[in-house]
Design a protein around this motif. Structure first.
Motif, PDB file in Angstrom:
ATOM      1  N   LEU A   1     -28.066  42.974 -94.351  1.00  0.00           N
ATOM      2  CA  LEU A   1     -28.510  43.114 -92.972  1.00  0.00           C
ATOM      3  C   LEU A   1     -29.965  43.588 -92.934  1.00  0.00           C
ATOM      4  CD1 LEU A   1     -27.215  42.679 -90.226  1.00  0.00           C
ATOM      5  CD2 LEU A   1     -26.570  45.084 -90.223  1.00  0.00           C
ATOM      6  N   GLU A   2     -30.820  42.756 -92.358  1.00  0.00           N
ATOM      7  CA  GLU A   2     -32.259  43.034 -92.353  1.00  0.00           C
ATOM      8  C   GLU A   2     -32.651  44.063 -91.307  1.00  0.00           C
ATOM      9  OE1 GLU A   2     -33.839  39.094 -91.984  1.00  0.00           O
ATOM     10  OE2 GLU A   2     -33.178  38.542 -93.994  1.00  0.00           O
ATOM     11  N   THR A   3     -32.080  43.945 -90.114  1.00  0.00           N
ATOM     12  CA  THR A   3     -32.346  44.915 -89.051  1.00  0.00           C
ATOM     13  C   THR A   3     -31.077  45.139 -88.244  1.00  0.00           C
ATOM     14  OG1 THR A   3     -33.045  43.214 -87.483  1.00  0.00           O
ATOM     15  CG2 THR A   3     -34.775  44.269 -88.784  1.00  0.00           C
ATOM     16  N   ILE A   4     -31.004  46.277 -87.645  1.00  0.00           N
ATOM     17  CA  ILE A   4     -29.894  46.598 -86.752  1.00  0.00           C
ATOM     18  C   ILE A   4     -30.482  46.696 -85.350  1.00  0.00           C
ATOM     19  CG2 ILE A   4     -28.156  48.322 -86.150  1.00  0.00           C
ATOM     20  CD1 ILE A   4     -28.042  49.056 -89.124  1.00  0.00           C
TER      21      ILE A   4
ATOM     22  N   LEU B   1     -15.931  31.354 -94.308  1.00  0.00           N
ATOM     23  CA  LEU B   1     -16.570  31.388 -92.996  1.00  0.00           C
ATOM     24  C   LEU B   1     -18.050  31.737 -93.136  1.00  0.00           C
ATOM     25  CD1 LEU B   1     -16.075  31.280 -89.884  1.00  0.00           C
ATOM     26  CD2 LEU B   1     -15.808  33.760 -89.998  1.00  0.00           C
ATOM     27  N   GLN B   2     -18.921  30.791 -92.799  1.00  0.00           N
ATOM     28  CA  GLN B   2     -20.360  31.020 -92.894  1.00  0.00           C
ATOM     29  C   GLN B   2     -20.970  31.406 -91.562  1.00  0.00           C
ATOM     30  OE1 GLN B   2     -21.925  27.465 -94.700  1.00  0.00           O
ATOM     31  NE2 GLN B   2     -21.292  28.090 -96.734  1.00  0.00           N
ATOM     32  N   CYS B   3     -20.382  30.909 -90.476  1.00  0.00           N
ATOM     33  CA  CYS B   3     -20.881  31.239 -89.144  1.00  0.00           C
ATOM     34  C   CYS B   3     -19.770  31.024 -88.130  1.00  0.00           C
ATOM     35  CB  CYS B   3     -22.110  30.414 -88.784  1.00  0.00           C
ATOM     36  SG  CYS B   3     -21.796  28.644 -88.709  1.00  0.00           S
ATOM     37  N   LEU B   4     -19.915  31.659 -86.990  1.00  0.00           N
ATOM     38  CA  LEU B   4     -18.992  31.446 -85.882  1.00  0.00           C
ATOM     39  C   LEU B   4     -19.589  30.402 -84.953  1.00  0.00           C
ATOM     40  CD1 LEU B   4     -18.074  35.117 -84.922  1.00  0.00           C
ATOM     41  CD2 LEU B   4     -16.604  33.451 -86.050  1.00  0.00           C
ATOM     42  N   PRO B   5     -18.765  29.624 -84.288  1.00  0.00           N
ATOM     43  CA  PRO B   5     -19.322  28.645 -83.347  1.00  0.00           C
ATOM     44  C   PRO B   5     -19.852  29.349 -82.095  1.00  0.00           C
ATOM     45  CG  PRO B   5     -16.930  28.647 -83.227  1.00  0.00           C
ATOM     46  CD  PRO B   5     -17.310  29.558 -84.366  1.00  0.00           C
ATOM     47  N   GLU B   6     -20.831  28.755 -81.455  1.00  0.00           N
ATOM     48  CA  GLU B   6     -21.361  29.306 -80.204  1.00  0.00           C
ATOM     49  C   GLU B   6     -20.257  29.440 -79.157  1.00  0.00           C
ATOM     50  OE1 GLU B   6     -24.213  30.618 -78.983  1.00  0.00           O
ATOM     51  OE2 GLU B   6     -25.164  30.515 -80.935  1.00  0.00           O
ATOM     52  N   THR B   7     -19.225  28.629 -79.254  1.00  0.00           N
ATOM     53  CA  THR B   7     -18.138  28.669 -78.279  1.00  0.00           C
ATOM     54  C   THR B   7     -17.304  29.949 -78.367  1.00  0.00           C
ATOM     55  OG1 THR B   7     -16.762  27.372 -79.791  1.00  0.00           O
ATOM     56  CG2 THR B   7     -17.929  26.162 -78.062  1.00  0.00           C
ATOM     57  N   ILE B   8     -17.559  30.802 -79.350  1.00  0.00           N
ATOM     58  CA  ILE B   8     -16.852  32.081 -79.428  1.00  0.00           C
ATOM     59  C   ILE B   8     -17.102  32.868 -78.139  1.00  0.00           C
ATOM     60  CG2 ILE B   8     -18.710  33.368 -80.588  1.00  0.00           C
ATOM     61  CD1 ILE B   8     -15.021  33.837 -81.441  1.00  0.00           C
ATOM     62  N   GLY B   9     -18.231  32.650 -77.513  1.00  0.00           N
ATOM     63  CA  GLY B   9     -18.561  33.333 -76.265  1.00  0.00           C
ATOM     64  C   GLY B   9     -17.650  32.957 -75.109  1.00  0.00           C
ATOM     65  N   ASP B  10     -16.906  31.873 -75.249  1.00  0.00           N
ATOM     66  CA  ASP B  10     -15.971  31.436 -74.210  1.00  0.00           C
ATOM     67  C   ASP B  10     -14.667  32.233 -74.243  1.00  0.00           C
ATOM     68  OD1 ASP B  10     -17.828  29.507 -73.467  1.00  0.00           O
ATOM     69  OD2 ASP B  10     -16.873  27.938 -74.664  1.00  0.00           O
TER      70      ASP B  10
ATOM     71  N   ASN C   1     -23.231  39.121 -96.921  1.00  0.00           N
ATOM     72  CA  ASN C   1     -24.345  38.184 -96.732  1.00  0.00           C
ATOM     73  C   ASN C   1     -24.830  38.106 -95.288  1.00  0.00           C
ATOM     74  OD1 ASN C   1     -24.882  37.061 -99.417  1.00  0.00           O
ATOM     75  ND2 ASN C   1     -22.748  36.441 -99.312  1.00  0.00           N
ATOM     76  N   LEU C   2     -24.291  38.958 -94.430  1.00  0.00           N
ATOM     77  CA  LEU C   2     -24.724  38.985 -93.033  1.00  0.00           C
ATOM     78  C   LEU C   2     -26.153  39.509 -92.970  1.00  0.00           C
ATOM     79  CD1 LEU C   2     -23.819  38.598 -90.058  1.00  0.00           C
ATOM     80  CD2 LEU C   2     -23.218  41.026 -90.069  1.00  0.00           C
ATOM     81  N   THR C   3     -27.062  38.689 -92.457  1.00  0.00           N
ATOM     82  CA  THR C   3     -28.477  39.067 -92.436  1.00  0.00           C
ATOM     83  C   THR C   3     -28.958  39.531 -91.067  1.00  0.00           C
ATOM     84  OG1 THR C   3     -29.160  36.784 -92.037  1.00  0.00           O
ATOM     85  CG2 THR C   3     -29.082  37.540 -94.340  1.00  0.00           C
ATOM     86  N   SER C   4     -28.272  39.111 -89.994  1.00  0.00           N
ATOM     87  CA  SER C   4     -28.759  39.504 -88.664  1.00  0.00           C
ATOM     88  C   SER C   4     -27.642  39.575 -87.635  1.00  0.00           C
ATOM     89  CB  SER C   4     -29.839  38.536 -88.179  1.00  0.00           C
ATOM     90  OG  SER C   4     -29.297  37.252 -87.979  1.00  0.00           O
ATOM     91  N   ILE C   5     -27.910  40.377 -86.633  1.00  0.00           N
ATOM     92  CA  ILE C   5     -27.028  40.517 -85.480  1.00  0.00           C
ATOM     93  C   ILE C   5     -27.907  40.225 -84.272  1.00  0.00           C
ATOM     94  CG2 ILE C   5     -25.653  42.133 -84.115  1.00  0.00           C
ATOM     95  CD1 ILE C   5     -25.065  43.608 -86.729  1.00  0.00           C
ATOM     96  N   PRO C   6     -27.487  39.325 -83.391  1.00  0.00           N
ATOM     97  CA  PRO C   6     -28.362  38.959 -82.277  1.00  0.00           C
ATOM     98  C   PRO C   6     -28.524  40.101 -81.268  1.00  0.00           C
ATOM     99  CG  PRO C   6     -26.223  37.933 -82.009  1.00  0.00           C
ATOM    100  CD  PRO C   6     -26.221  38.596 -83.352  1.00  0.00           C
ATOM    101  N   PRO C   7     -29.691  40.204 -80.662  1.00  0.00           N
ATOM    102  CA  PRO C   7     -29.918  41.236 -79.646  1.00  0.00           C
ATOM    103  C   PRO C   7     -28.957  41.125 -78.468  1.00  0.00           C
ATOM    104  CG  PRO C   7     -31.995  40.220 -80.294  1.00  0.00           C
ATOM    105  CD  PRO C   7     -30.895  39.432 -80.937  1.00  0.00           C
ATOM    106  N   SER C   8     -28.373  39.955 -78.257  1.00  0.00           N
ATOM    107  CA  SER C   8     -27.437  39.761 -77.148  1.00  0.00           C
ATOM    108  C   SER C   8     -26.231  40.689 -77.250  1.00  0.00           C
ATOM    109  CB  SER C   8     -26.967  38.304 -77.088  1.00  0.00           C
ATOM    110  OG  SER C   8     -26.238  37.968 -78.253  1.00  0.00           O
TER     111      SER C   8
ATOM    112  N   LEU D   1     -24.432  35.895 -86.757  1.00  0.00           N
ATOM    113  CA  LEU D   1     -23.539  35.850 -85.605  1.00  0.00           C
ATOM    114  C   LEU D   1     -24.232  35.054 -84.511  1.00  0.00           C
ATOM    115  CD1 LEU D   1     -22.352  39.568 -85.446  1.00  0.00           C
ATOM    116  CD2 LEU D   1     -21.098  37.601 -86.343  1.00  0.00           C
ATOM    117  N   PRO D   2     -23.495  34.288 -83.733  1.00  0.00           N
ATOM    118  CA  PRO D   2     -24.122  33.490 -82.673  1.00  0.00           C
ATOM    119  C   PRO D   2     -24.586  34.373 -81.510  1.00  0.00           C
ATOM    120  CG  PRO D   2     -21.751  33.278 -82.532  1.00  0.00           C
ATOM    121  CD  PRO D   2     -22.043  34.072 -83.778  1.00  0.00           C
ATOM    122  N   THR D   3     -25.580  33.918 -80.800  1.00  0.00           N
ATOM    123  CA  THR D   3     -26.082  34.626 -79.626  1.00  0.00           C
ATOM    124  C   THR D   3     -24.983  34.806 -78.594  1.00  0.00           C
ATOM    125  OG1 THR D   3     -28.255  33.701 -80.028  1.00  0.00           O
ATOM    126  CG2 THR D   3     -27.846  34.552 -77.829  1.00  0.00           C
TER     127      THR D   3
END
Length: 99
Positions: free
Chosen positions: A80-83, A8-17, A55-62, A35-37
């Motif tokens: 992870l570059e920033t939290i 698993l490299q990324c989650l689809p944007e539809t995870i928000g559904d 390998n997770l580099t970022s978490i969206p501000p959302s 992670l998707p917005t």
């Protein structure tokens, strides 16, 4: 549960559904990088486990839009570059101490 999903490299944007999703366990998903917005739309989410997503580099501000989250596990997320500051409002955020 996607725990230990090595490809698993990324989650689809539809995870928000998935509005009723309460617990998301992505721990040990070693190839996950972002992670998707739309993760901010998971209004029922109570726990987010990302431990050992090396390998997770970022978490969206959302993520700050989530109101029911009680636990966020970021242990061993060494890339992870920033939290986001928004994580500070959650009851429990687990991160590693610098080694």
């Amino acid at each position: 549960c996607l725990h230990k999903c090595k490809s698993l490299q990324c989650l689809p944007e539809t995870i928000g559904d998935c509005a009723k999703l309460a617990d998301l366990d992505l721990s040990n998903c070693e190839t996950l990088t972002v992670l998707p917005t739309s993760i901010g739309q998971l209004t029922s989410l109570r726990s987010l486990h990302l431990g050992s997503c090396i390998n997770l580099t970022s978490i969206p501000p959302s993520i700050g839009s989530l109101t029911n989250v009680q636990v966020v596990d970021l242990t061993k997320c060494k890339a992870l570059e920033t939290i986001p500051k928004a994580l500070l409002k959650f009851q429990m955020v687990k991160v590693d101490d610098d080694e």
